[in-house]
Design a protein around this motif. Structure first.
Motif, PDB file in Angstrom:
ATOM      1  N   GLY A 335      77.752  63.629 -98.559  1.00 40.48           N
ATOM      2  CA  GLY A 335      76.402  63.360 -98.291  1.00 40.48           C
ATOM      3  C   GLY A 335      75.761  62.169 -98.620  1.00 40.48           C
ATOM      4  N   LEU A 336      75.842  61.679 -99.757  1.00 41.49           N
ATOM      5  CA  LEU A 336      75.509  60.241-100.443  1.00 41.49           C
ATOM      6  C   LEU A 336      76.233  59.273 -99.437  1.00 41.49           C
ATOM      7  CD1 LEU A 336      75.178  61.104-104.153  1.00 41.49           C
ATOM      8  CD2 LEU A 336      73.340  60.344-102.534  1.00 41.49           C
ATOM      9  N   THR A 337      77.595  59.429 -99.298  1.00 44.90           N
ATOM     10  CA  THR A 337      78.441  58.596 -98.614  1.00 44.90           C
ATOM     11  C   THR A 337      77.788  58.071 -97.299  1.00 44.90           C
ATOM     12  OG1 THR A 337      80.301  58.756 -99.989  1.00 44.90           O
ATOM     13  CG2 THR A 337      80.565  57.591 -98.074  1.00 44.90           C
ATOM     14  N   SER A 338      77.773  59.341 -96.486  1.00 43.03           N
ATOM     15  CA  SER A 338      77.220  59.473 -95.105  1.00 43.03           C
ATOM     16  C   SER A 338      75.792  58.595 -94.931  1.00 43.03           C
ATOM     17  CB  SER A 338      77.051  60.690 -94.589  1.00 43.03           C
ATOM     18  OG  SER A 338      78.337  61.366 -94.266  1.00 43.03           O
ATOM     19  N   ALA A 339      74.895  59.113 -95.991  1.00 47.83           N
ATOM     20  CA  ALA A 339      73.513  58.636 -95.941  1.00 47.83           C
ATOM     21  C   ALA A 339      73.564  56.986 -96.335  1.00 47.83           C
ATOM     22  CB  ALA A 339      72.593  59.217 -96.876  1.00 47.83           C
ATOM     23  N   ALA A 340      74.296  56.615 -97.244  1.00 47.68           N
ATOM     24  CA  ALA A 340      74.460  55.361 -97.450  1.00 47.68           C
ATOM     25  C   ALA A 340      74.946  54.293 -96.547  1.00 47.68           C
ATOM     26  CB  ALA A 340      75.248  55.097 -98.873  1.00 47.68           C
ATOM     27  N   TYR A 341      75.876  54.826 -95.658  1.00 51.80           N
ATOM     28  CA  TYR A 341      76.306  54.019 -94.526  1.00 51.80           C
ATOM     29  C   TYR A 341      75.469  54.159 -93.425  1.00 51.80           C
ATOM     30  CZ  TYR A 341      80.904  52.798 -96.437  1.00 51.80           C
ATOM     31  OH  TYR A 341      81.701  52.056 -97.291  1.00 51.80           O
ATOM     32  N   LEU A 342      74.730  55.200 -93.140  1.00 50.57           N
ATOM     33  CA  LEU A 342      73.864  55.116 -91.893  1.00 50.57           C
ATOM     34  C   LEU A 342      72.711  54.285 -92.223  1.00 50.57           C
ATOM     35  CD1 LEU A 342      74.233  58.863 -91.312  1.00 50.57           C
ATOM     36  CD2 LEU A 342      74.818  57.196 -89.742  1.00 50.57           C
ATOM     37  N   SER A 343      71.974  54.360 -93.368  1.00 46.56           N
ATOM     38  CA  SER A 343      70.689  53.704 -93.761  1.00 46.56           C
ATOM     39  C   SER A 343      71.210  52.153 -93.605  1.00 46.56           C
ATOM     40  CB  SER A 343      70.303  54.098 -95.090  1.00 46.56           C
ATOM     41  OG  SER A 343      71.454  53.581 -96.170  1.00 46.56           O
ATOM     42  N   ARG A 344      72.441  51.906 -94.127  1.00 46.41           N
ATOM     43  CA  ARG A 344      72.976  50.448 -94.214  1.00 46.41           C
ATOM     44  C   ARG A 344      72.907  50.088 -92.433  1.00 46.41           C
ATOM     45  NH1 ARG A 344      78.459  47.702 -95.478  1.00 46.41           N
ATOM     46  NH2 ARG A 344      79.195  48.752 -93.639  1.00 46.41           N
ATOM     47  N   ALA A 345      73.183  50.951 -91.682  1.00 43.33           N
ATOM     48  CA  ALA A 345      73.299  50.619 -90.277  1.00 43.33           C
ATOM     49  C   ALA A 345      72.059  50.610 -89.498  1.00 43.33           C
ATOM     50  CB  ALA A 345      74.474  51.538 -89.569  1.00 43.33           C
ATOM     51  N   GLY A 346      70.949  50.816 -90.441  1.00 46.39           N
ATOM     52  CA  GLY A 346      69.710  50.798 -89.600  1.00 46.39           C
ATOM     53  C   GLY A 346      69.173  52.204 -89.053  1.00 46.39           C
ATOM     54  N   GLU A 347      69.897  53.331 -89.206  1.00 48.26           N
ATOM     55  CA  GLU A 347      69.486  54.565 -88.854  1.00 48.26           C
ATOM     56  C   GLU A 347      68.241  54.991 -89.589  1.00 48.26           C
ATOM     57  OE1 GLU A 347      71.357  57.301 -86.896  1.00 48.26           O
ATOM     58  OE2 GLU A 347      71.948  55.486 -85.950  1.00 48.26           O
ATOM     59  N   ARG A 348      67.325  55.531 -88.953  1.00 48.37           N
ATOM     60  CA  ARG A 348      66.441  56.249 -89.824  1.00 48.37           C
ATOM     61  C   ARG A 348      67.085  57.675 -90.218  1.00 48.37           C
ATOM     62  NH1 ARG A 348      60.427  59.077 -88.949  1.00 48.37           N
ATOM     63  NH2 ARG A 348      59.888  58.960 -91.005  1.00 48.37           N
ATOM     64  N   VAL A 349      67.303  57.693 -91.445  1.00 45.66           N
ATOM     65  CA  VAL A 349      68.054  58.715 -92.062  1.00 45.66           C
ATOM     66  C   VAL A 349      67.378  59.482 -93.248  1.00 45.66           C
ATOM     67  CG1 VAL A 349      69.387  57.285 -93.723  1.00 45.66           C
ATOM     68  CG2 VAL A 349      70.306  59.325 -93.150  1.00 45.66           C
ATOM     69  N   LYS A 547      77.061  58.550-112.330  1.00 38.67           N
ATOM     70  CA  LYS A 547      76.767  56.927-112.012  1.00 38.67           C
ATOM     71  C   LYS A 547      77.115  56.477-110.732  1.00 38.67           C
ATOM     72  CE  LYS A 547      74.388  56.068-115.938  1.00 38.67           C
ATOM     73  NZ  LYS A 547      72.975  55.872-115.847  1.00 38.67           N
ATOM     74  N   LEU A 548      78.051  57.038-110.142  1.00 35.11           N
ATOM     75  CA  LEU A 548      78.613  56.812-108.887  1.00 35.11           C
ATOM     76  C   LEU A 548      77.647  57.119-107.864  1.00 35.11           C
ATOM     77  CD1 LEU A 548      80.897  55.872-106.929  1.00 35.11           C
ATOM     78  CD2 LEU A 548      81.839  58.159-107.249  1.00 35.11           C
ATOM     79  N   CYS A 549      77.012  58.602-108.129  1.00 35.14           N
ATOM     80  CA  CYS A 549      75.906  58.941-107.223  1.00 35.14           C
ATOM     81  C   CYS A 549      74.834  58.314-107.276  1.00 35.14           C
ATOM     82  CB  CYS A 549      75.984  60.592-107.354  1.00 35.14           C
ATOM     83  SG  CYS A 549      77.555  61.562-107.029  1.00 35.14           S
ATOM     84  N   ASP A 550      74.611  57.928-108.547  1.00 32.05           N
ATOM     85  CA  ASP A 550      73.199  57.141-108.634  1.00 32.05           C
ATOM     86  C   ASP A 550      73.397  55.724-107.881  1.00 32.05           C
ATOM     87  OD1 ASP A 550      72.255  59.104-110.387  1.00 32.05           O
ATOM     88  OD2 ASP A 550      72.542  57.676-112.144  1.00 32.05           O
ATOM     89  N   ALA A 551      74.434  55.242-107.908  1.00 36.30           N
ATOM     90  CA  ALA A 551      74.604  53.961-107.168  1.00 36.30           C
ATOM     91  C   ALA A 551      74.288  54.000-105.746  1.00 36.30           C
ATOM     92  CB  ALA A 551      75.784  53.276-107.317  1.00 36.30           C
ATOM     93  N   LEU A 552      75.128  55.186-105.114  1.00 36.55           N
ATOM     94  CA  LEU A 552      74.706  55.328-103.676  1.00 36.55           C
ATOM     95  C   LEU A 552      73.428  55.777-103.449  1.00 36.55           C
ATOM     96  CD1 LEU A 552      78.049  57.577-103.098  1.00 36.55           C
ATOM     97  CD2 LEU A 552      77.412  55.234-101.940  1.00 36.55           C
ATOM     98  N   LYS A 553      72.642  56.887-104.206  1.00 40.98           N
ATOM     99  CA  LYS A 553      71.303  56.855-104.021  1.00 40.98           C
ATOM    100  C   LYS A 553      70.495  55.613-103.952  1.00 40.98           C
ATOM    101  CE  LYS A 553      68.320  57.756-107.361  1.00 40.98           C
ATOM    102  NZ  LYS A 553      67.540  58.332-108.430  1.00 40.98           N
ATOM    103  N   ASN A 554      70.761  54.702-104.845  1.00 41.39           N
ATOM    104  CA  ASN A 554      69.863  53.657-104.839  1.00 41.39           C
ATOM    105  C   ASN A 554      70.151  52.881-103.689  1.00 41.39           C
ATOM    106  OD1 ASN A 554      68.724  54.124-107.440  1.00 41.39           O
ATOM    107  ND2 ASN A 554      70.477  52.879-108.519  1.00 41.39           N
ATOM    108  N   LYS A 555      71.535  52.902-103.394  1.00 41.87           N
ATOM    109  CA  LYS A 555      71.740  51.897-101.953  1.00 41.87           C
ATOM    110  C   LYS A 555      70.976  52.533-100.620  1.00 41.87           C
ATOM    111  CE  LYS A 555      74.183  49.120-101.998  1.00 41.87           C
ATOM    112  NZ  LYS A 555      73.795  47.385-102.041  1.00 41.87           N
ATOM    113  N   ILE A 556      70.922  53.954-100.682  1.00 36.91           N
ATOM    114  CA  ILE A 556      70.105  54.523 -99.553  1.00 36.91           C
ATOM    115  C   ILE A 556      68.858  54.328 -99.559  1.00 36.91           C
ATOM    116  CG2 ILE A 556      69.365  56.890 -98.880  1.00 36.91           C
ATOM    117  CD1 ILE A 556      72.007  57.989-100.029  1.00 36.91           C
ATOM    118  N   LEU A 557      68.106  54.253-100.789  1.00 38.54           N
ATOM    119  CA  LEU A 557      66.889  53.860-100.974  1.00 38.54           C
ATOM    120  C   LEU A 557      66.427  52.281-100.615  1.00 38.54           C
ATOM    121  CD1 LEU A 557      65.711  55.861-104.031  1.00 38.54           C
ATOM    122  CD2 LEU A 557      65.190  56.539-101.721  1.00 38.54           C
ATOM    123  N   GLU A 558      67.491  51.684-101.136  1.00 44.30           N
ATOM    124  CA  GLU A 558      67.240  50.377-100.800  1.00 44.30           C
ATOM    125  C   GLU A 558      67.315  49.892 -99.262  1.00 44.30           C
ATOM    126  OE1 GLU A 558      70.450  46.520-101.849  1.00 44.30           O
ATOM    127  OE2 GLU A 558      69.855  48.029-103.302  1.00 44.30           O
TER     128      GLU A 558
END
Length: 855
Positions: A335-349, A547-558
């Protein structure tokens, strides 16, 4: 007044003297203020780099306490750690995406309700875009970040600031406001009536800052609060990093070489915030510390009043907070992976997780200063994790996680492929009569290792930009594909259970057990016997697997994604694209990615309102899923030991597979256990505990010592240890129903400690300070995984999901076109890399579906 008439009005108002002054001032240096600012509070937005970073350091060096408002939590932590240790002042931060109205309002509210006064507020956060981008609220992004965020925060702080009687508000503006030569267009702030230009949009946003300053200054005229705007000079910052590789290259190699240090801007911002020389001066525009006349469009009070009214309307805008492009349910690694890529693509996720913490089985926790991994003990790349990190621009510090193997009193370390010979010697020592069979097994393992080299021979193409990376396509991908196709065919022919595969070459049941008993029952032979390759691939993130999940979480919020924890979805209504949580809050979605337990999805999904053909397929899939069950679970014992790491390092590596007896489990965990479960009502406790004696003495244990991978994870002179073994969910469930689960867990813990301390770690027993454990029931309750499974579906039944690597892209589809699935339940067999892959595949399908609909 029409736009062209405004331009001619402004043109008449331009004075060449002001232009000459601007040019002259561009080469000047700021005035320096030497007054200290001890025990004052300074709020700075965008303080992790560039001007904001140097400004935070400047104020801290003069005694001020810092409150930073940033996007990135990791960088914020590093900033505050640096400032606190170097200057001895307080440093705190708030995380907010200043392109989201919801986030802006939240942080504005938090600032307004602070107990301490705000002595200086510096609006520094900024971006520069070459192409038009809209925020999650549908507004032009540059306008929101540079102007609207400052307006909303300033407006919300009015009462607080006035009650303080004294404060200085500084907006980091720009001479770039002069790019809005035609003036601000209040009727087209979203650039829908004009061709978008990055420079003109930037100029409009900076002009808006200056126009709002006019009214704020008038509003605070009778107070001691001042509003000023400062051009920071031509200094080097990270602004514009959002604009792609070519822009970054051009900026780095040409533009940046002409720029000055942002420390100059920091000196100017300190002067404007502290110096007594400008006490009471407000409503002014400064080039560093030299006062300048702004361009005429930035002085237009009529437009300023229009902008003020529009800004108030936008401040009150209905954000439709619970409508999302995509909702991801399940905050595990998929789920973190999906949300990271979708937020990067500009989706409201929106990512929804039922627990307080994210990560699922890729999670860590601390207890009494000891750091433990709650799920996986290490990670393997498999050609997936590192390419994902690279593509998402995530820097994760990792170390190798070497493995040791042990039988009774013999232990070997696995560091290279050559150590396969040491493994052979280990097996031959205990089973000399089966030397030929051992060689046959090693031939299979070597063959599988070659297949693995092909399988993971290139970075997974799913994580590459195949439209742009031609070199990867022609030099790596195309030469690799024929080998991959040929190898996949061989892999599929090794899909039989590992036990059956070994029986074709191994007649010694003890040898068969010692090789296979630490695999899940009926694990496909290829997946199981690839373990030697995986041992060589293991790595460990510094600080723990979380720390892997923390990094993805931060990327989503970023990337402006939203995360909502402690939220359990209790109903899925695909007919109206709606989710309901435990508090009966509704969430509307255009696409849904279910990255959680699939049996849960099919228990709570409603078929009303969906098309008949979808309804039929949905009911068929529901039956198939619900009659299946999860794979084996694990029992994990966590020990806090009063003994230094060095004592354990002498024995084995921090990741250790150990079997205390060469006899193997035999039928202990199969027919004997099944007999106990079938006749459970008539079986006495003593019989179960007698079985437990045998089960613990003959089993294979996975032992992890996090401190041997990262010494910072334990208190000085102590050791934390995790001892795990495969466990049957049904046994724990029946014992719980019978009312003696606590007693059983205690007995199991005691036996594990006895076995391990009487064999490989004799120093263990008398040094245990505290212990606790997680059972299959704990995993089911915490992670929400059916039957406490840690790798998805059981291998003992017909697989209800895709289980062939060549069609893995189909694994994310469900009967409902707008719902996708990801994670360990979407594909089998699935470890962490495969869960990440399905998360990425699901995100790609959503993005492709969106593009198709907009064509």
């Amino acid at each position: 007044m029409g736009n062209s008439r405004k331009f001619f009005q402004y043109f008449k108002e331009y004075r060449w003297s002001n232009i000459f002054a601007m040019v002259k001032n561009s080469g000047s240096s700021p005035k320096i203020c030497t007054e200290d600012f001890k025990n004052r509070v300074v709020v700075i937005t965008g303080a992790t780099s560039g001007i904001g970073y140097h400004t935070a350091r400047k104020y801290a060096s003069m005694g001020a306490d810092i409150l930073a408002v940033n996007r990135n939590e990791q960088k914020s932590q590093a900033l505050c750690k640096e400032i606190t240790s170097e200057f001895g002042v307080n440093c705190n931060y708030k995380i907010a995406d200043l392109s989201s109205l919801k986030e802006i309002k939240r942080v504005a509210e938090e600032l307004a309700t602070m107990d301490s006064p705000i002595d200086v507020l510096i609006h520094n956060a900024g971006i520069y875009l070459t192409k038009k981008e809209l925020t999650v609220d549908g507004l032009e992004k540059l306008f929101v970040v540079h102007y609207l965020s400052t307006f909303i925060i300033n407006y919300r702080l009015r009462e607080k600031l006035k009650s303080q009687e004294k404060a200085r508000i500084i907006m980091v503006g720009s001479e770039g406001h002069r790019f809005a030569a035609w003036g601000l267009r209040p009727d087209d702030l979203n650039w829908e009536k004009r061709r978008y230009s990055g420079l003109k949009s930037y100029g409009s946003a900076k002009t808006s800052q200056l126009l709002s300053m006019i009214i704020f200054d008038e509003d605070f005229q009778s107070s001691g609060v001042t509003f000023n705007t400062m051009h920071p000079g031509a200094v080097k910052t990270e602004t514009g990093q959002e604009n792609g590789a070519f822009y970054r290259w051009f900026k780095r190699n040409f533009f940046d070489k002409t720029l000055k240090s942002p420390q100059l801007s920091a000196e100017a911002l300190y002067y404007l915030g502290v110096s007594k020389e400008i006490e009471g001066v407000g409503g002014k525009f400064f080039s560093l510390t030299t006062q300048e006349e702004p361009a005429p469009p930035a002085l237009d009070k009529e437009v300023a009043a229009q902008l003020w009214d529009i800004s108030l309307e936008l401040n009150d805008m209905n954000l439709q907070e619970n409508i999302y492009d995509t909702i991801v349910v399940g905050g595990g690694i998929a789920g973190l992976t999906s949300a990271a890529y979708l937020s990067r693509a500009g989706e409201r996720v929106l990512l929804i997780e039922k627990n307080r913490e994210l990560g699922g089985l890729v999670n860590s926790f601390s207890h009494n200063g000891f750091h433990f991994d709650a799920g996986v003990r290490a990670l393997e790349d498999a050609g997936i994790i590192f390419p994902m990190l690279k593509e998402l621009n995530i820097d994760l510090e990792v170390v190798k996680s070497p493995v040791s193997l042990g039988i009774e009193n013999e232990i070997i370390d696995i560091n290279t492929v050559a150590d396969l010979q040491k493994y052979r010697e280990l097996l031959v020592k205990f089973y000399p009569e089966s030397e030929g069979e051992i060689d046959d097994v090693l031939k299979i393992i070597k063959k599988i290792m070659k297949h693995m080299e092909v399988l993971y021979g290139v970075e997974n193409p799913v994580f590459k930009d195949l439209k742009r990376d031609r070199e990867f396509i022609f030099k790596k991908l195309l030469p690799w594909l024929p080998k991959f196709i040929f190898t996949v065919g061989k892999i599929n022919r090794m899909n039989m259970p590992v036990e059956d595969c070994l029986k074709t070459v191994v007649k010694n049941p003890e040898l068969n057990d010692i090789i296979s008993q630490h695999f899940f029952k009926n694990t496909p032979a290829f997946f199981a016997l690839s373990y030697f390759s995986l041992y060589l691939d293991y790595f460990y993130p510094k600080g723990g697997v979380n720390k892997l999940c923390d990094a993805l979480k931060n990327k989503i919020l970023e990337n402006s994604g939203e995360i909502k924890t402690e939220t359990k979805i209790i109903e899925v209504l695909p007919g109206v694209s709606l989710l309901k949580d435990q508090n009966y809050v509704d969430y509307k979605y255009r696409n849904l990615i279910w990255a959680a337990d699939l049996k849960t999805l099919y228990k709570i999904i409603e078929v009303q309102g969906v098309e008949d053909k979808v309804k039929i397929k949905l009911e068929e899939t529901k039956i198939k899923m619900l009659k299946n069950r999860g794979c084996d679970s694990v029992f994990s014992l966590f020990l806090e030991i009063d003994e230094p790491l060095e004592s354990f390092a002498k024995i084995a590596n921090g990741h250790f597979f150990y079997t205390p007896s060469k006899l193997g489990l035999g039928e202990t965990h199969r027919s004997e256990l099944n007999l106990l479960l079938r006749n459970f009502e008539s079986v006495k406790r003593e019989q179960i505990l007698t079985w437990l004696d045998k089960f613990t003495k003959l089993n294979t244990y996975e032992i992890s010592i996090p401190g041997l991978k990262d010494s910072q994870l334990v208190p000085q002179g102590k050791t934390g240890m995790i001892i795990s073994l495969l466990a049957e969910y049904d046994l724990f469930k029946k014992i719980q129903t019978a009312g003696w689960l606590s007693e059983f867990v205690q007995e199991l813990e005691n036996r594990i400690i006895d076995v391990i301390s009487q064999s490989v770690y004799p120093i263990l027993k008398d040094k245990i300070v505290e212990r606790f454990s997680f059972s299959p029931l704990s995993i089911e309750n915490r992670v929400g995984s059916s039957e406490g499974s840690i790798v998805g579906w059981s291998f003992e039944k017909i697989m209800p999901v895709v289980n062939k690597i060549q069609i893995s892209d189909r694994s994310v589809f469900t009967p409902v076109p707008s719902i996708f699935q990801a994670g360990q339940w979407a594909y089998s067999p699935a470890g962490v890399p495969m869960s990440i892959l399905t998360g990425k595949l699901a995100a790609d399908k959503v993005i492709k579906r969106r593009r198709f609909k907009t064509q």
